[in-house]
Design a protein around this motif. Structure first.
Motif, PDB file in Angstrom:
ATOM      1  N   TRP A 116       0.421   3.535  -2.463  1.00  0.00           N
ATOM      2  CA  TRP A 116      -1.036   3.716  -2.564  1.00  0.00           C
ATOM      3  C   TRP A 116      -1.330   5.203  -2.578  1.00  0.00           C
ATOM      4  O   TRP A 116      -0.842   5.949  -1.709  1.00  0.00           O
ATOM      5  CB  TRP A 116      -1.749   3.089  -1.370  1.00  0.00           C
ATOM      6  CG  TRP A 116      -1.845   1.589  -1.428  1.00  0.00           C
ATOM      7  CD1 TRP A 116      -2.806   0.836  -1.996  1.00  0.00           C
ATOM      8  CD2 TRP A 116      -0.917   0.679  -0.840  1.00  0.00           C
ATOM      9  NE1 TRP A 116      -2.562  -0.489  -1.840  1.00  0.00           N
ATOM     10  CE2 TRP A 116      -1.389  -0.626  -1.116  1.00  0.00           C
ATOM     11  CE3 TRP A 116       0.293   0.836  -0.135  1.00  0.00           C
ATOM     12  CZ2 TRP A 116      -0.724  -1.766  -0.702  1.00  0.00           C
ATOM     13  CZ3 TRP A 116       0.941  -0.301   0.286  1.00  0.00           C
ATOM     14  CH2 TRP A 116       0.454  -1.597   0.002  1.00  0.00           C
ATOM     15  N   ASP A 121      -7.555   1.540  -4.132  1.00  0.00           N
ATOM     16  CA  ASP A 121      -7.182   0.144  -3.915  1.00  0.00           C
ATOM     17  C   ASP A 121      -6.136  -0.326  -4.911  1.00  0.00           C
ATOM     18  O   ASP A 121      -5.568  -1.413  -4.750  1.00  0.00           O
ATOM     19  CB  ASP A 121      -8.422  -0.767  -4.022  1.00  0.00           C
ATOM     20  CG  ASP A 121      -9.372  -0.524  -2.866  1.00  0.00           C
ATOM     21  OD1 ASP A 121      -8.894  -0.094  -1.803  1.00  0.00           O
ATOM     22  OD2 ASP A 121     -10.583  -0.768  -3.033  1.00  0.00           O
ATOM     23  N   LYS A 122      -5.838   0.447  -5.960  1.00  0.00           N
ATOM     24  CA  LYS A 122      -4.881   0.033  -6.980  1.00  0.00           C
ATOM     25  C   LYS A 122      -3.542   0.702  -6.688  1.00  0.00           C
ATOM     26  O   LYS A 122      -3.377   1.905  -6.838  1.00  0.00           O
ATOM     27  CB  LYS A 122      -5.380   0.428  -8.373  1.00  0.00           C
ATOM     28  CG  LYS A 122      -4.494  -0.104  -9.499  1.00  0.00           C
ATOM     29  CD  LYS A 122      -5.101   0.226 -10.851  1.00  0.00           C
ATOM     30  CE  LYS A 122      -4.228  -0.329 -11.982  1.00  0.00           C
ATOM     31  NZ  LYS A 122      -4.776  -0.013 -13.316  1.00  0.00           N
ATOM     32  N   GLU A 124       0.836   1.218  -6.966  1.00  0.00           N
ATOM     33  CA  GLU A 124       1.917   1.192  -7.932  1.00  0.00           C
ATOM     34  C   GLU A 124       3.098   0.456  -7.315  1.00  0.00           C
ATOM     35  O   GLU A 124       3.333   0.532  -6.114  1.00  0.00           O
ATOM     36  CB  GLU A 124       2.339   2.615  -8.301  1.00  0.00           C
ATOM     37  CG  GLU A 124       1.271   3.415  -9.035  1.00  0.00           C
ATOM     38  CD  GLU A 124       1.749   4.786  -9.438  1.00  0.00           C
ATOM     39  OE1 GLU A 124       2.973   5.027  -9.316  1.00  0.00           O
ATOM     40  OE2 GLU A 124       0.915   5.601  -9.856  1.00  0.00           O
ATOM     41  N   ASP A 138       4.897 -10.891 -10.129  1.00  0.00           N
ATOM     42  CA  ASP A 138       3.655 -10.260 -10.565  1.00  0.00           C
ATOM     43  C   ASP A 138       3.108  -9.377  -9.456  1.00  0.00           C
ATOM     44  O   ASP A 138       3.127  -9.754  -8.273  1.00  0.00           O
ATOM     45  CB  ASP A 138       2.626 -11.329 -10.966  1.00  0.00           C
ATOM     46  CG  ASP A 138       1.390 -10.715 -11.570  1.00  0.00           C
ATOM     47  OD1 ASP A 138       0.380 -10.638 -10.837  1.00  0.00           O
ATOM     48  OD2 ASP A 138       1.432 -10.314 -12.747  1.00  0.00           O
ATOM     49  N   ASP A 139       2.613  -8.177  -9.885  1.00  0.00           N
ATOM     50  CA  ASP A 139       2.146  -7.226  -8.886  1.00  0.00           C
ATOM     51  C   ASP A 139       0.963  -7.765  -8.088  1.00  0.00           C
ATOM     52  O   ASP A 139       0.883  -7.585  -6.869  1.00  0.00           O
ATOM     53  CB  ASP A 139       1.753  -5.907  -9.577  1.00  0.00           C
ATOM     54  CG  ASP A 139       2.965  -5.241 -10.214  1.00  0.00           C
ATOM     55  OD1 ASP A 139       4.089  -5.634  -9.833  1.00  0.00           O
ATOM     56  OD2 ASP A 139       2.772  -4.355 -11.069  1.00  0.00           O
ATOM     57  N   ARG A 140       0.013  -8.393  -8.784  1.00  0.00           N
ATOM     58  CA  ARG A 140      -1.174  -8.867  -8.079  1.00  0.00           C
ATOM     59  C   ARG A 140      -0.847  -9.986  -7.092  1.00  0.00           C
ATOM     60  O   ARG A 140      -1.401 -10.063  -5.998  1.00  0.00           O
ATOM     61  CB  ARG A 140      -2.226  -9.350  -9.089  1.00  0.00           C
ATOM     62  CG  ARG A 140      -2.870  -8.228  -9.893  1.00  0.00           C
ATOM     63  CD  ARG A 140      -3.809  -8.762 -10.949  1.00  0.00           C
ATOM     64  NE  ARG A 140      -3.081  -9.612 -11.900  1.00  0.00           N
ATOM     65  CZ  ARG A 140      -3.669 -10.252 -12.918  1.00  0.00           C
ATOM     66  NH1 ARG A 140      -4.980 -10.140 -13.082  1.00  0.00           N
ATOM     67  NH2 ARG A 140      -2.955 -10.992 -13.745  1.00  0.00           N
ATOM     68  N   ASP A 141       0.051 -10.877  -7.468  1.00  0.00           N
ATOM     69  CA  ASP A 141       0.428 -11.962  -6.567  1.00  0.00           C
ATOM     70  C   ASP A 141       1.254 -11.464  -5.398  1.00  0.00           C
ATOM     71  O   ASP A 141       1.277 -12.097  -4.317  1.00  0.00           O
ATOM     72  CB  ASP A 141       1.215 -13.046  -7.332  1.00  0.00           C
ATOM     73  CG  ASP A 141       0.369 -13.713  -8.401  1.00  0.00           C
ATOM     74  OD1 ASP A 141      -0.890 -13.674  -8.245  1.00  0.00           O
ATOM     75  OD2 ASP A 141       0.921 -14.256  -9.365  1.00  0.00           O
ATOM     76  N   LEU A 143       0.804  -8.861  -3.538  1.00  0.00           N
ATOM     77  CA  LEU A 143      -0.013  -8.413  -2.411  1.00  0.00           C
ATOM     78  C   LEU A 143      -0.694  -9.568  -1.679  1.00  0.00           C
ATOM     79  O   LEU A 143      -1.257  -9.362  -0.600  1.00  0.00           O
ATOM     80  CB  LEU A 143      -1.081  -7.428  -2.899  1.00  0.00           C
ATOM     81  CG  LEU A 143      -0.545  -6.071  -3.382  1.00  0.00           C
ATOM     82  CD1 LEU A 143      -1.691  -5.197  -3.836  1.00  0.00           C
ATOM     83  CD2 LEU A 143       0.245  -5.390  -2.278  1.00  0.00           C
ATOM     84  N   ALA A 144      -0.685 -10.770  -2.254  1.00  0.00           N
ATOM     85  CA  ALA A 144      -1.223 -11.933  -1.545  1.00  0.00           C
ATOM     86  C   ALA A 144      -0.157 -12.427  -0.577  1.00  0.00           C
ATOM     87  O   ALA A 144       0.520 -13.437  -0.803  1.00  0.00           O
ATOM     88  CB  ALA A 144      -1.651 -13.021  -2.521  1.00  0.00           C
TER      89      ALA A 144
END
Length: 829
Positions: A116, A121-122, A124, A138-141, A143-144
C-alpha cells in the motif's frame, strides 16, 4: 518496480509516434511521384495550354513543391527518430533486465506481497500463494480475507493491517485458511509504504498429512456419533464459533417443523428463543457446560426442556430433554403443596412438617406462636429432635422421668405406619392432643390440637349448669322449660308453688297435657295452657313469643312470658305481680282523681282570674281618678293611701294577667302574632318602659348590643313580656345602686340575649326549681310566676332558656330564640 514500468510505457509511446510519422511520409511520397512524371511529360511535349489549363498546372506545381518539401523534412525526421529509437531500446533493455532480476527475487510461489502506497486504498500485488492454501489468485478476491481465511484469523489479520497502515505497527501472525492450511503473515512499513507478506509453510506438509488422516478418523467417529444421535428422539445440535447451526438431528428438525435437518440448518431454524441462546452463550464456559430448564414452543405447544450445552474451541454442542410432562406434574405438585401450605398457614391449629431426614420443611404461624420459637431458628430448618431439645430447655414440654425414652418414642413416628396420638400437659397449663403421621414421600406431619379451651369450656359448662340449676331453683319467678315434643325438661320450686302442683306432677319428661290437668284447679280458661301447648309444639319456622297476665282462682295475678330458646326448646316464666297490680290499680284511681282535680283547678283559676280582672280594673281606674285635681285635692295621707291602692291594684292585676297567660298556655290556645321586629328599636322601647321601675329600685340598666342587630321575626308583645319579666326579676334582687346588664347578639338566625344582676344569687339546692310556678325565693320573690312565664313564652317561640347562678355572685338568665316565619303562625302545644 514502478519506475521500470513507467519507462517501458514511455518507450512504447515514442515508437508508436515514430511509426505514424513514417506512414504519413510514405503516403506523401506516393502521391508526389505521378505528379512529377506528368509535369515532365508536359514540358517535353511542348503542348500549348489554355488559361484554365495554366491555372491547373500552377496548382499542380505548387502541390508537387509542397510534397517535395515534406519529403525532405521527413527524411531528416527519420534520422532523428532512428537515433531516439536506439536510445529507447537501450533504456528498455535496461528496464527489462531490472524487472527480470526483481521477478527472479520473488518468483517463489510460496509468497505473496501486498503493498500500500501511503493511505491509498488501491494496493499492488506481487507473487502468488499455492493453490492448495485456498488463497484467491485474483487481487480483489485476495483481500476478502473472511472468504478464504477462518473467521478468527481473518478478524485478527484485518485489525493488524489497519494498525499497520494507520500507526505503522508491525506484526507477525500465523493464519489458518478455510482449507486448514497454515500461513505466516508479516507486516512492515518502509519508505512510506506498507508491506504485508504471506508465506506458506511447506515444511509442515508431512505433519499436515498425518493430521488429515487423524481428521478422517475423527470424521468417521463423528459420523457414527451423529448417526446414533439422529436415531434418538431428543433434539441435538452443533454450532460453529459464530453461533450458527452446523449440524442437527432429525428430532431437532421435527421440533422446528423442518422437512429435513439440512433444511433446518439452511434456513437457520432455532429451537430455543434468542434470549435463551444469548444466556447459554454468556453463561457456558469451557469447563462448565450450561445446564438449565428452558421453555419454548414446539408445534404450537408450550414445552419445557432440560438443556445441556457444552462449549468448545470449535463452537458448541447441545441436547434438549423434553420434561414437559414431568414439569407439569412438578408444577401441579408445587401448586398443591403451596395451596396445602397456605391452607395450613391460615389454620388456628399448629402444624409442622418434617422431611425424611427429620428436618423441618414447613410450619404455620400457629406453630410458631404456640411454641414461641425464634424465626431465625425455624428458617434454618432444624431437626425434629433439635426442636424437642430446645422446647425442653425452655421448659415448654411436659416433665418426663426418662427424657431419652420419651423422645425416642415421639420420634418413632418416622418408622411407624399408623398415626400416633398422645396428650401433652404443658407446664403453662395448656393441654395438647398431638397427632404424628408418617408421610408417603418420607418424613412426618405433626398436628397439635389445643384442648385447653375445650377442657376449660367443659369445666365451665358443667359449673354453669350447676350454677344455673341452683339459680333457677332459688328464683322467686316460676320457670319451666319444655322440649319441642312438649315434655318438660326442668322446673323450679317457685313454678310448682305458684300453680300448686307437686314435684312428681312436674318431673322431667312429663307432657304439657299432664301439666295442664294438674294446673286446671287453679286456672281453667281455654286461652291458658292450651295456648302454651300450641306454641311449644308448633312446627312453624319462626316460633312466636308471647306475654300476658293471668289471674288465678287463688287470687294470684301472674305475668307470664313464653320465650323460644335457640335449641328448639321453650321457656315459660311466671312472675307474681299480685301486689304490684293492686298498687297499680290504686295509683290509677288516684291519678284519675288528681287529673279531675287539676282540671277543676284550671277551670277555677281561669274563672276567678276573669272575675277578678274587672273589679281590679275598676279599682285602678277610680284610684287614678282620685289623683286628678278635678275631683278635689287630697291631703297627704289620702294621697299616700290612694298611691298604695293604685300600686297594690296594679301588682294584683299583673299577677292575674300572669295567671291568665299561664292558663291559656296550659289550655293550648295561645297563638303567636309574628311580625318583623327592629331589635334596636325594640330594646329602646323596653328600656323606656322599665325606666320608672328601675328608678324605684335605684338600679341602672346597661344594654350591651351592637347597632347591627337588624330585623327579627317574633311575637312583639310576648318578646316584650319576656324581657320585662327578666328585667323586673333582676331589679327585685339587685342591690340598690347596682347595675343590671342586658347583653344581646345575633347568632345566625337566632336572637340571643342574657340578663344578669349582682344580687345574692340562688342556692344550688333550689336552682332546678326556679322555673316552677309559684316558687318564690327571697324577700322580693313575688308570686313566683315570672320565670315560669318566661320559659313558657320562649318555648312557644321554639327557643331555650337557661339560668346560671351562685350564691354571692349574682344570677344570669340566657335566652336563645330562633327567627320565625311570617307565612305561618305556630300554635302552642
Amino acid at each position: 518496480m514502478k519506475t521500470g514500468s513507467s519507462r517501458r510505457t514511455s518507450a512504447g509511446g515514442k515508437i508508436r509516434r515514430l511509426m505514424r510519422r513514417l506512414t504519413a511520409g510514405s503516403a506523401l511520397a506516393a502521391l508526389a511521384s505521378p505528379a512529377s512524371a506528368s509535369v515532365e511529360n508536359l514540358l517535353t511535349t511542348g503542348t500549348i495550354f489554355h488559361s484554365s489549363e495554366v491555372i491547373t498546372f500552377s496548382v499542380l506545381i505548387g502541390v508537387i513543391s509542397a510534397a517535395m518539401i515534406s519529403a525532405i523534412w521527413l527524411i531528416r525526421q527519420r534520422g532523428n527518430i532512428e537515433t531516439e529509437n536506439r536510445d529507447l531500446n537501450a533504456a528498455l533493455a535496461d528496464a527489462n533486465q531490472r524487472i527480470s532480476r526483481f521477478q527472479a527475487l520473488i518468483a517463489d510461489k510460496n509468497r505473496r506481497i501486498v503493498v500500500w502506497d501511503g493511505l491509498s486504498d488501491k494496493p499492488e500485488f506481487l507473487g502468488l500463494l499455492p493453490a492448495e492454501t485456498g488463497a484467491p489468485q485474483d487481487d480483489r478476491d485476495f483481500l476478502a480475507f473472511g472468504r478464504w481465511i477462518k473467521s478468527t484469523s481473518a478478524s485478527e489479520l484485518e485489525k493488524a493491517i489497519e494498525l499497520l497502515r494507520s500507526n505503522a505497527q508491525s506484526f507477525d501472525l500465523v493464519l489458518e485458511t478455510n482449507r486448514n492450511e497454515v500461513l505466516e503473515a508479516q507486516g512492515r512499513v518502509s519508505g512510506g509504504r506498507a508491506f504485508v507478506r504471506f508465506v506458506a509453510l511447506n515444511n509442515l506438509r508431512a505433519e499436515l498429512a498425518d493430521l488429515k488422516l487423524e481428521r478422517d478418523r475423527l470424521h468417521a467417529s463423528l459420523s457414527c456419533v451423529q448417526t446414533m444421535l439422529d436415531s434418538i428422539d431428543l433434539p441435538v445440535w452443533q454450532r460453529g464459533p459464530d453461533g450458527n447451526l452446523l449440524w442437527v438431528n432429525h428430532a431437532y428438525a421435527e421440533s422446528v417443523e423442518a422437512a429435513a435437518p439440512a433444511v433446518a440448518i439452511r434456513e437457520g431454524r432455532e429451537l430455543l428463543a434468542t434470549v435463551a441462546r444469548e444466556k447459554i452463550r454468556s453463561v457456558s464456559t469451557y469447563d462448565t457446560p450450561y445446564r438449565d430448564k428452558v421453555s419454548t414452543v414446539v408445534r404450537g405447544n408450550r414445552t419445557f426442556f432440560d438443556v445441556v450445552d457444552a462449549k468448545s474451541s470449535s463452537g458448541s454442542a447441545g441436547i434438549a430433554v423434553d420434561v414437559s410432562e414431568a414439569e407439569a406434574v412438578r408444577e401441579e405438585l408445587k401448586r398443591t403443596l403451596k395451596s396445602h401450605s397456605e391452607t395450613l398457614d391460615h389454620l388456628a391449629t399448629p402444624v409442622a412438617t418434617f422431611d425424611g431426614s427429620q428436618r423441618l420443611q414447613f410450619y404455620n404461624q400457629a406453630f410458631q406462636t404456640l411454641w414461641d420459637l425464634d424465626m431465625g431458628f425455624l428458617e434454618r430448618k432444624p431437626g425434629n429432635g433439635e426442636i424437642l431439645d430446645r422446647l425442653r430447655a425452655g421448659g415448654k414440654l411436659p416433665e418426663q422421668l426418662n427424657w431419652k425414652q420419651w423422645k425416642d418414642q415421639a420420634l418413632s413416628v418416622y418408622q411407624a405406619i399408623e398415626t400416633q396420638t398422645d396428650l401433652w400437659h404443658l407446664p403453662n397449663g395448656q393441654t395438647l392432643r398431638v397427632f404424628a403421621t408418617a408421610r408417603p414421600q418420607g418424613g412426618a406431619t405433626w398436628v397439635f390440637e389445643n384442648l385447653t379451651e375445650k377442657v376449660d369450656l367443659e369445666t365451665r359448662y358443667n359449673t354453669l349448669v350447676q350454677v344455673q340449676g341452683e339459680t333457677i331453683d332459688h328464683l322467686s319467678e316460676g320457670v319451666a322449660v319444655f322440649g319441642p315434643d312438649g315434655r318438660i325438661k326442668l322446673s323450679n320450686p317457685a313454678f310448682r308453688a305458684l300453680w300448686g302442683v307437686s314435684e312428681a306432677d312436674a318431673k322431667p319428661g312429663t307432657h304439657i297435657r299432664a301439666i295442664e290437668q294438674a294446673c286446671i284447679s287453679s286456672y281453667d280458661q281455654p286461652d291458658g295452657w292450651k295456648r302454651f301447648a300450641h306454641i311449644i309444639t308448633s312446627f312453624d319456622d319462626e316460633r312466636p313469643s308471647c306475654q300476658g297476665v293471668l289471674e288465678l282462682r287463688t287470687g294470684l295475678i301472674l305475668d307470664f312470658a313464653v320465650i323460644p330458646l335457640p335449641n328448639a326448646q321453650t321457656m315459660v316464666t311466671f312472675v307474681n305481680i299480685t301486689d304490684s297490680a293492686r298498687v297499680e290499680r290504686a295509683l290509677t284511681e288516684k291519678n284519675e282523681a288528681l287529673r279531675l282535680a287539676d282540671s277543676l283547678k284550671n277551670d277555677f283559676v281561669q274563672h276567678v282570674s276573669y272575675e277578678l280582672r274587672s273589679p281590679l280594673t275598676n279599682i285602678i281606674g277610680f284610684a287614678d281618678l282620685l289623683k286628678t285635681p278635678t275631683f278635689g285635692a287630697l291631703n297627704e295621707r289620702q294621697a299616700e293611701y290612694v298611691d298604695h291602692i293604685s300600686t297594690s291594684s296594679s301588682l294584683l292585676l299583673t299577677i292575674v294577667n300572669d295567671i291568665l297567660d299561664l292558663a291559656t298556655v296550659d289550655a293550648g290556645i295561645v297563638e303567636l302574632d309574628l311580625s318583623e321586629i327592629n331589635l334596636t328599636d325594640f330594646l329602646d322601647e323596653v328600656s323606656l318602659q322599665m325606666a320608672d321601675r328601675l328608678q324605684e329600685s335605684a338600679v341602672t340598666l346597661r344594654i350591651d348590643a351592637p347597632d347591627t342587630l337588624g330585623l327579627f321575626v317574633a311575637d312583639h308583645q310576648r318578646m316584650k313580656q319576656i324581657l320585662i319579666k327578666l328585667l323586673t326579676n333582676a331589679a327585685n334582687f339587685a342591690p340598690d345602686g347596682s347595675t343590671i346588664n342586658l347583653r344581646c347578639r345575633r347568632d345566625g338566625n337566632d336572637f340571643v340575649f342574657s340578663v344578669s344582676d349582682n344580687g345574692p344569687g340562688i342556692p344550688q339546692d333550689i336552682l332546678d326549681t326556679v322555673f316552677n310556678r309559684f316558687e318564690s325565693h327571697g324577700q322580693h320573690g313575688g308570686a313566683g310566676l315570672g320565670l315560669s312565664i318566661v320559659e313558657s313564652f320562649v318555648s312557644l317561640h321554639h327557643g331555650t332558656v337557661s339560668i346560671r347562678s351562685h350564691e354571692g355572685e349574682g344570677t344570669e338568665v340566657t335566652c336563645r330564640i330562633p327567627s320565625g316565619d311570617l307565612q305561618k303562625a305556630e300554635a302552642a302545644e
